[in-house]
Scaffold this motif. Structure first.
Motif, short mmCIF file in Angstrom:
data_model
loop_
_atom_site.label_atom_id
_atom_site.label_comp_id
_atom_site.label_asym_id
_atom_site.label_seq_id
_atom_site.Cartn_x
_atom_site.Cartn_y
_atom_site.Cartn_z
N ALA A 45 13.74 19.44 29.83
CA ALA A 45 12.86 19.83 28.85
C ALA A 45 12.98 19.04 27.69
O ALA A 45 13.72 18.03 27.98
CB ALA A 45 13.45 21.09 28.62
N LYS A 46 11.84 18.87 26.40
CA LYS A 46 12.69 18.12 25.27
C LYS A 46 13.41 18.94 25.17
O LYS A 46 13.27 19.56 25.09
CB LYS A 46 10.90 17.98 24.76
N PRO A 47 14.02 17.84 24.21
CA PRO A 47 15.12 18.77 23.37
C PRO A 47 14.66 19.26 21.93
O PRO A 47 13.35 19.64 21.30
CB PRO A 47 15.06 17.25 22.90
N TRP A 48 14.78 20.70 21.74
CA TRP A 48 14.40 21.74 21.30
C TRP A 48 15.08 22.37 19.55
O TRP A 48 15.47 22.70 19.08
CB TRP A 48 13.99 22.62 22.03
N VAL A 49 16.61 21.65 19.87
CA VAL A 49 17.84 22.39 18.89
C VAL A 49 17.93 21.40 17.93
O VAL A 49 18.03 20.41 18.18
CB VAL A 49 18.81 22.64 20.10
N PRO A 50 17.73 22.51 16.73
CA PRO A 50 18.24 21.40 15.78
C PRO A 50 19.14 20.80 15.42
O PRO A 50 20.63 21.71 15.65
CB PRO A 50 17.81 22.56 14.27
N LEU A 51 19.30 19.63 14.93
CA LEU A 51 20.47 18.86 13.98
C LEU A 51 21.51 19.20 12.81
O LEU A 51 20.54 20.29 12.65
CB LEU A 51 20.33 17.46 14.99
N ARG A 52 22.57 19.31 13.91
CA ARG A 52 23.76 20.40 12.60
C ARG A 52 24.02 19.13 12.10
O ARG A 52 25.06 18.19 12.91
CB ARG A 52 24.18 21.36 13.39
N SER A 53 24.87 19.51 11.19
CA SER A 53 26.50 18.45 10.24
C SER A 53 26.60 18.91 9.57
O SER A 53 26.24 19.58 8.55
CB SER A 53 24.99 16.66 10.34
N VAL A 54 28.39 18.84 9.36
CA VAL A 54 28.89 19.21 7.97
C VAL A 54 30.06 18.07 7.82
O VAL A 54 30.67 17.19 8.34
CB VAL A 54 30.09 20.44 9.35
N ASP A 55 29.45 17.91 5.96
CA ASP A 55 29.97 16.68 4.97
C ASP A 55 30.01 14.86 6.25
O ASP A 55 30.76 14.32 6.20
CB ASP A 55 31.31 16.66 5.29
#
Length: 488
Positions: free
Chosen positions: A30-40
């Motif tokens: 399935a196509k990627p659907w989870v928003p990317l996250r980052s911290v600092d």
């Protein structure tokens, strides 16, 4: 003349091409659907899996096919040595039937049978009895390769801590430092959350004189030696046979029971209902099923037992309980119900424990994990049993639960996908037969959690979506004409 190696390679190439066509037809992954996250500036993983054996690979594969792609697995073993298959699993073949679907996730081209027949043909498949363990490892290596699963080897998790809304994992090995993740899956196999179950009478004995059946053992050093193996399960037989085949002078199986268990109860009732229904049973029924199975004991495979008994220097000592052990020079003197016995080496095939309090990597979470002893087991279920009472009390997505609500919130995002989950979920996270069903259950839960956590982003994406289906030139609005005619 066709070169056999070339024929096998061509067969595998054809299988992989068919798998690619199946993926295309099924719209997988399935196509990627989870928003990317980052911290600092540091990337946050959606899921980190600890362990890249069969269960860890099945979870990784299901995550990837479900469009959850910002994931990785870490395994302390070298590449190609994950799990027990070519390390401490000392049987010659798997105990499971060759026809089981295993970690194929409902895809026929991912089964061991498809992989085997693509290379060796139907006649070889018909002639195959049980799967050689090394060949099963080859299949898992191919499974990882064909699905391009992200695994980092030679890397051990040494710590877990909560860091804001995320879980911080400390790593040592090929990859060092801190990794942040939203969900953590512990696919840690038979040892689960604990480690070896060691009889108290061996705990203070010098380790050069004994080993657990899952230890690295130099069997060649046992040539000509007197060896005792404690237990009557499959691992006891496999270790005894390996010692005999390495030239041990005498091998005694010390078996506390007066009769060998003969019937594998859970195998006899395996069904779709057991796999999918066990998790929904009332607690008393769950306990009843597992307690009865453990009480009855699982017999060793017939082939493993014959592998031992074919040696004239092997003895099966039934009704032989051990009351104490003392070091006698370079040997061990065992005080047993059959009298005093001396051995040069002892192998304890005594299984594993859920006592995760002894694992330093779990020290921050162990005091907070709710077990069945913390209220889920009641007197109506009968006597508490070690190994069951200390099993973790898990939620529907294999997530840990807190003893004290609010004391360790990150536990709801740490999932126990290993042997310790059996009492809550049934046998879907440790053995070959139902691992696909377990991986599906786990990933559905993680997907729901990730979606809910990002619901505002998903709603904003809904509002912002502006790709038109209609361009405006597909019709003519006739309503002005109707209004004009109506006005006349």
């Amino acid at each position: 003349m066709i070169d056999p190696a070339e024929a096998r390679a061509e067969g595998l190439k054809a299988l992989e091409a068919q798998l690619a066509r199946d993926f295309l037809n099924l719209e997988l992954p399935a196509k990627p659907w989870v928003p990317l996250r980052s911290v600092d500036g540091q990337m946050v993983r959606d899921v980190v899996v600890i362990g890249a054996g069969m269960c860890g690979l099945a979870v990784l594969a299901k995550l990837k096919l479900s469009g959850i792609t910002n994931v990785v697995a870490y395994d302390a073993a070298a590449k190609g040595e994950e799990g027990p298959w070519i390390t401490f699993a000392r049987m010659q073949t798997l105990r499971s039937p060759k026809t089981l679907a295993g970690p194929s996730l409902g895809l026929a081209q991912l089964t061991f049978g498809a992989w085997f027949t693509a290379q060796l043909g139907d006649a070889a498949w018909d002639a195959l009895d049980k799967i050689p363990k090394a060949q099963w490892m080859e299949y898992l290596i191919w499974y990882r390769h064909v699905l391009a699963l992200p695994v980092v080897n030679d890397t051990r998790m040494v710590g877990i801590r909560e860091e804001g809304d995320h879980i911080a994992i400390d790593l040592e090995g090929a990859e060092n430092g801190r990794v942040l993740t939203r969900h953590l899956v512990l696919a840690t196999g038979r040892s689960g959350l604990g480690g070896f179950s060691v009889p108290p009478f061996l705990s203070e004995i010098d380790r050069r004189l004994w080993a657990h059946s899952a230890d690295v053992i130099d069997f060649h050093a046992l040539k000509g030696k007197r060896v005792a193996v404690i237990g009557a399960g499959a691992s006891a037989m496999d270790n005894a046979a390996t010692a005999l085949e390495a030239g041990a002078g005498q091998v005694d199986l010390l078996i506390r029971r007066t009769e060998m268990p003969r019937i594998n109860k859970m195998t006899g009732i395996s069904s779709f209902g057991v796999v999918h229904g066990m998790q929904h049973l009332p607690d008393a029924w769950k306990w009843r099923f597992v307690d009865y199975t453990l009480s009855s004991q699982i017999p060793p495979p017939r082939s493993s037992t014959l592998r031992v008994s074919r040696h004239p220097n092997a003895r099966f000592l039934l009704g032989c309980s051990i009351n104490g052990v003392r070091v006698n020079g370079e040997a061990l003197e065992l005080n047993t119900s059959l009298g005093s016995m001396n051995y040069d080496y002892v192998i304890a095939a005594t299984g594993f424990t859920n006592n995760f309090a002894g694992r330093p990597e779990f020290e921050t979470i162990a005091p907070h994990i709710r077990t069945w002893a913390d209220g889920r087991h009641t007197s109506e279920m009968g006597q508490a049993r070690p190994g069951l009472s200390d099993a973790p009390d898990l939620g529907p997505d294999f997530e840990f639960r807190e003893k004290e609500p609010g004391a360790c919130p990150m536990l709801r995002h740490i999932h126990c996908f290993n042997d310790a989950a059996m009492l809550t979920h049934g046998k879907v996270s440790g053995d070959i037969p139902a691992v696909s069903a377990g991986a599906d259950r786990l990933v559905r839960g993680i997907a729901a959690s990730l979606f809910a956590a990002d619901v505002e982003t998903h709603y904003a994406n809904l509002r912002a979506y502006d790709t038109p289906e209609l361009l405006g030139d597909e019709w003519v609005d006739s309503s002005p004409l109707i209004r004009k005619e109506a006005a006349l």
